[in-house]
Scaffold this motif. Structure first.
Motif, PDB file in Angstrom:
ATOM      1  N   ASP A  29      28.905  28.976  85.186  1.00 15.06           N
ATOM      2  CA  ASP A  29      29.735  29.830  84.324  1.00 15.06           C
ATOM      3  C   ASP A  29      31.217  29.469  84.470  1.00 15.06           C
ATOM      4  OD1 ASP A  29      30.194  32.408  82.672  1.00 15.06           O
ATOM      5  OD2 ASP A  29      31.424  32.744  84.464  1.00 15.06           O
ATOM      6  N   LYS A  36      34.129  33.164  84.510  1.00 13.96           N
ATOM      7  CA  LYS A  36      35.053  32.911  83.403  1.00 13.96           C
ATOM      8  C   LYS A  36      35.856  34.155  83.009  1.00 13.96           C
ATOM      9  CE  LYS A  36      32.853  30.610  80.276  1.00 13.96           C
ATOM     10  NZ  LYS A  36      32.288  30.092  79.024  1.00 13.96           N
ATOM     11  N   ARG A  37      35.210  35.319  83.043  1.00 11.76           N
ATOM     12  CA  ARG A  37      35.889  36.530  82.540  1.00 11.76           C
ATOM     13  C   ARG A  37      37.075  36.938  83.421  1.00 11.76           C
ATOM     14  NH1 ARG A  37      34.451  40.899  85.473  1.00 11.76           N
ATOM     15  NH2 ARG A  37      32.529  40.780  86.696  1.00 11.76           N
TER      16      ARG A  37
END
Length: 389
Positions: A231, A322-323
């Motif tokens: 991710d 990623k967030r």
């Protein structure tokens, strides 16, 4: 006495067991005089190239080539295509039509040119329109050509090559598309005050927990970490996802080098969101073992692995989901993991230096972290490409 004029170079595909042995052994012969070259374990090299062992071959195919002149082997190269790389968006570096080459070794520029031409011809024959390299064999192995930092031996999982190769590759029409930077940082005395303040603030945040990995749950921890990795890195240049079988393969290879106090997982509100892997630098042991564990290498290796003393520790991988990237939380987690591992690395492994990399030259977040801990560039690798007209 008449001087001998060298004969023509012939480049032929590797077909037999003897060819494969020559492919592996050539690197030892050509690099033996380089004090900074670390001979890899030959078993590892054979494993990398074996479709039955390396799960990369479940989604990739490769052709190895040898160059010969006057009955002698004078060079080698691999050409390969990764179906998962072809499926990536073109703007991320790989993508449709992009084939790769790697594992280049050559006695001279003429040999290098012939090998690159053979790799390009093979890629063209497979329908590729662009050659990108060197990759040995995937982006996750040893990517890039060393262009700065030839004086010192590389740390674990970093490549090394002759300084002559850059000119030979560029003379064949290749242009640099990405720089991969490796950093070195002194760690015995701790980090600058700003880093200590960030760590102290993070320790007061009840949402954050930084934990060691649990080696008794090795397979589950490996899946967790590499899930975060897939991710965290998915938007990076050159990214190719790791498959489940590759995760298992990498985990099995690295397990003897996994020490719980050198790997951290960061949790926020109970959810694992970041990790940092640090490995002791086994190259300090391998540099004088000539690629073999016989006759006494096994004993030395096993003794070292019981409680390694490692002057340098390498950070090959770290990631934040990623967030959270580009957030204050992400940098807090990064500095906390770095500082906790630094303390354990110095106390338990006698470490004096950290090696961080490689870092993509456009990864502003990691470059900012390296700057904050006063790390310095010590090796630079370049990946090149060329259209296959």
């Amino acid at each position: 006495m008449a001087s001998h004029t060298p004969g023509p170079i012939t480049v032929l595909p590797v077909q037999t067991k003897a060819d494969r042995r020559e492919f592996v052994e050539l690197a030892f012969r050509l690099n033996r005089g380089d004090p900074a070259w670390v001979p890899p374990l030959k078993g590892e090299v054979y494993g990398l190239l074996a479709p039955g062992k390396n799960p990369w071959f479940e989604h990739g195919k490769a052709q190895l080539f040898l160059a010969r002149r006057d009955g002698r082997t004078v060079g080698r190269i691999s050409a390969h295509i990764d179906d998962l790389a072809l499926a990536q968006p073109a703007e991320q570096g790989m993508g449709p039509g992009t084939g790769n080459w790697g594992l280049l070794e050559a006695e001279d520029g003429e040999t290098a040119a012939a090998l690159l031409a053979a790799a390009e011809d093979w890629l063209r024959g497979q329908g590729m329109t662009r050659a990108l390299g060197p990759l040995s064999i995937s982006i996750w192995d040893e990517p890039g050509l060393l262009v700065e930092g030839f004086e010192t031996p590389p740390t674990i999982m970093l490549g090394h090559n002759s300084p002559l190769y850059r000119a030979w590759v560029e003379a064949a029409g290749y242009r640099s598309v990405k720089r991969l930077i490796n950093y070195s940082v002194a760690i015995r005395g701790g980090f600058p005050p700003i880093v200590n303040r960030i760590v102290a603030a993070g320790e007061k945040n009840e949402r954050i927990r930084i934990r060691r990995v649990d080696k008794r749950r090795f397979d589950a921890e490996a899946r967790l970490i590499l899930g975060i990795l897939n991710d965290a890195w998915s938007d990076n240049w050159g990214f190719v996802p790791l498959t489940d079988s590759e995760v298992a393969y990498v985990g099995k290879k690295l397990k003897p080098l996994v020490f719980e106090d050198l790997i951290r997982v960061a949790e926020v509100d109970g959810e694992p969101v970041a990790f940092m892997i640090v490995l002791p630098n086994i190259n300090e042991l391998l540099i004088d073992m000539e690629g073999s564990l016989l006759p006494f290498g096994w004993a030395r290796l096993l003794w070292w692995l019981r409680k390694p003393k490692s002057r340098v520790l390498r950070v090959p991988l770290m990631g934040v989901v990623k967030r959270l990237q580009n957030s204050r939380m992400a940098s807090t987690l990064a500095f906390m993991m770095i500082e906790y591992i630094r303390r354990d690395g110095v106390a338990h492994f006698g470490a004096q230096q950290g090696d961080i990399g490689w870092v993509l030259d456009d990864n502003q977040g990691m470059i900012a972290v390296a700057d904050a801990i006063e790390a310095r560039e010590n090796r630079v690798y370049q990946i090149y490409d060329k259209p296959l007209d």
